[in-house]
Design an enzyme around this catalytic site. Structure first.
Site, PDB file in Angstrom:
ATOM      1  CB  CYS A 111       4.109  10.116   2.882  1.00 22.56           C
ATOM      2  SG  CYS A 111       6.058   9.747   3.119  1.00 22.56           S
ATOM      3  CG  HIS A 202       3.138   9.087   7.377  1.00 21.02           C
ATOM      4  ND1 HIS A 202       2.591   8.522   6.305  1.00 21.02           N
ATOM      5  CD2 HIS A 202       4.569   9.133   7.230  1.00 21.02           C
ATOM      6  CE1 HIS A 202       3.683   8.024   5.482  1.00 21.02           C
ATOM      7  NE2 HIS A 202       4.701   8.601   6.063  1.00 21.02           N
ATOM      8  CD  GLU A 204      -0.688   7.920   7.006  1.00 19.37           C
ATOM      9  OE1 GLU A 204      -0.106   7.484   6.854  1.00 19.37           O
ATOM     10  OE2 GLU A 204      -0.859   9.278   7.116  1.00 19.37           O
TER      11      GLU A 204
END
Length: 221
Positions: A111, A202, A204
């Protein structure tokens, strides 16, 4: 002996990257080192190259006007669109990115991280874009991507949530994927470099779905 990956993690993402760090320790004997936990409010030192094995650039605040202009070499219009810039973070991330690339360290940008990478290499950003920060996009893999030939990793649907994105792509960065609906750049790789990937989505937030990306990163250390 454990390998080390340095990063800067904002408060709201601590739990997510703690889970990633636990997986990295177990599967790859690798520690995630958050410089915010190592430094102080007044000092965030850049470690010596021998002290770390890779760099993870995580999501978070917008890059400051000063750094956008310094590295993009162009005046920033509509600077009021920049949200919550953090000069300390900019200084640390741009300095360690420069050092990491000079020393051939593996780099993964998420990001904000893809934006830092593009800016550092001389590219520019769209300071605000529509349609990429809807609530359902934060955690659900629903945004369709289109890929260039032979991408590093391929996730047809992603959880991309952001309000800024790459505008002018920096020299040396190869675009690997774009959002199908509007062409926004979602994945890049640095040409002629062992491992340097930036993604606008994203990973994660869904370690199972995006395991291949993190596996490639940690395996490259």
């Amino acid at each position: 002996m454990y390998k080390k990956v340095y990063c800067w993690v904002r408060d709201k993402d601590q739990q997510l990257f703690q889970k990633l760090g636990q997986w990295a320790e177990k599967a790859f004997s690798t520690m995630l080192v958050d410089i915010r936990q190592q430094g102080s409010k007044a000092s965030f030192p850049v470690p010596h190259p021998l002290e770390y094995d890779g760099l993870l650039l995580t999501g978070g605040e917008d890059i400051s006007k000063e750094y956008l202009e310094k590295y993009g070499k162009s005046q920033v219009e509509d600077a009021d669109l920049i949200q919550s810039p953090c000069i300390d973070r900019d200084q640390w991330e741009f300095n360690i990115l420069e050092q990491a690339l000079k020393n051939g360290k593996p780099v993964l940008g998420i990001c904000r991280g893809i934006q830092v990478l593009n800016t550092f290499l001389g590219g520019t950003l769209h300071l605000d874009i529509p349609g990429h920060n809807e609530p359902e996009q934060h955690n659900q893999n629903i945004q369709l991507l289109e890929f260039e030939d032979a991408p590093s990793v391929r996730f047809p649907l992603v959880n991309s949530s952001h309000h800024q994105a790459i505008d002018r792509t920096a020299e040396g960065l190869r675009v690997e994927a774009r959002a199908k609906k509007d062409g926004i750049i979602e994945q890049v790789r640095l040409n002629s470099y062992p491992f340097c990937i930036g993604v606008q989505y994203h990973p994660e937030r869904d370690l199972t779905y995006y395991e291949a990306l993190f596996h490639a990163f940690f395996s490259s250390l």
